[in-house]
Design a protein around this motif. Sequence first.
Motif, PDB file in Angstrom:
ATOM      1  N   CYS A 195       0.406  -1.418   0.189  1.00  0.00           N
ATOM      2  CA  CYS A 195      -0.013   0.065  -0.290  1.00  0.00           C
ATOM      3  C   CYS A 195       0.741   1.899   0.240  1.00  0.00           C
ATOM      4  N   LEU A 238      -0.020   4.277   0.726  1.00  0.00           N
ATOM      5  CA  LEU A 238      -0.919   5.361   1.420  1.00  0.00           C
ATOM      6  C   LEU A 238      -0.280   4.876   2.632  1.00  0.00           C
ATOM      7  N   CYS A 239       0.555   3.647   3.044  1.00  0.00           N
ATOM      8  CA  CYS A 239       0.877   3.493   4.623  1.00  0.00           C
ATOM      9  C   CYS A 239       2.726   4.001   4.572  1.00  0.00           C
ATOM     10  N   HIS A 257      -4.475   1.545   8.557  1.00  0.00           N
ATOM     11  CA  HIS A 257      -4.683   0.960   6.532  1.00  0.00           C
ATOM     12  C   HIS A 257      -5.848   0.884   7.303  1.00  0.00           C
ATOM     13  N   HIS A 311      -7.154   1.887   1.422  1.00  0.00           N
ATOM     14  CA  HIS A 311      -6.683   3.489   2.829  1.00  0.00           C
ATOM     15  C   HIS A 311      -7.264   4.525   2.513  1.00  0.00           C
TER      16      HIS A 311
END
Length: 296
Positions: free
Chosen positions: A67, A69-70, A107, A145
Amino acid sequence: MIREIDDLFHQQIQSWPLLAKGIEGLAQAKTRPVRIDWFDVFIRHIPHRVKSTTAAVDRASILKRPCFLCPQNQDPEEKGIAFGDFILYSNPFPIVNRHLSIVHREHGAQRIAGQFGNMLDLAKALSDSFIIYNGPECGASAPDHLHFQSGSRELFPIEIDTRGKPGPAIPGYARNVLVFRGADRSRLIDQIDRAIELLSAVTGKAPEPMINIAVFHDRTGWTVYLFPRGKHRPQVFHTGELTVSPASIDLCGIFVVPLEKDFERISGENIAAIFREVTLPDDQFNQVAAGLEGVR
Ligand SMILES: [Zn+2]
């Protein structure tokens, strides 16, 4: 808050090469206005958007990739600003000036339930900008997310197009959209909840109907645009005729075209047809709009 964002961009352009490249890409983007009936759409050629436009967002593909965005998967140079449960980051693939990714700290699935109030608060704090939400099946490239985006309102065609129009529907606008306005935060939350509930019922899509949302705040209060969707991508995307995949920003009147050959040939008629195709069909939209009239 706006000052802090300025500082963030200033600092990140110096220290994060990917962002510097994205800002340069946006500076070189070509924009061509096209007149459709009584309004303009701004076609914007941005090569660095090709990955987002063509992103595979099916469940299997999402499960396979880390991911982005993590925090543990971000570039080490990437820094953000906290806002409640969210962190604001400069978007390294900008469509508009001051383009931010607004990412939840945890998340967890892209879902609007219980989150619309945060959009209103962000819009008030970033009054130079619009805030958007792309549903998990209509434009979010990270459906796993929770995130919003924001961008400068200096070019935000829908704001001009809908000025002085009462809503909730905007007749003859090629795309079906519901408009809500007001300074009463909890009333707006109730109206959006009600609209989402009606859309779920009419389209049979639960827990969340296919939607895009855009909101901004000015002296009169908030203006909210809710785009109910009929489908994710237009037929011309699947046939390979045009590499376009409209989400909130496109529906607000900045139509992203990553390939030069498309930029040169796409017409206002093409765009109007794509808007009609991807927003909710008239019969279903009218049912929802009628349901909302009843409670106003
Ligand atoms: Zn994540």
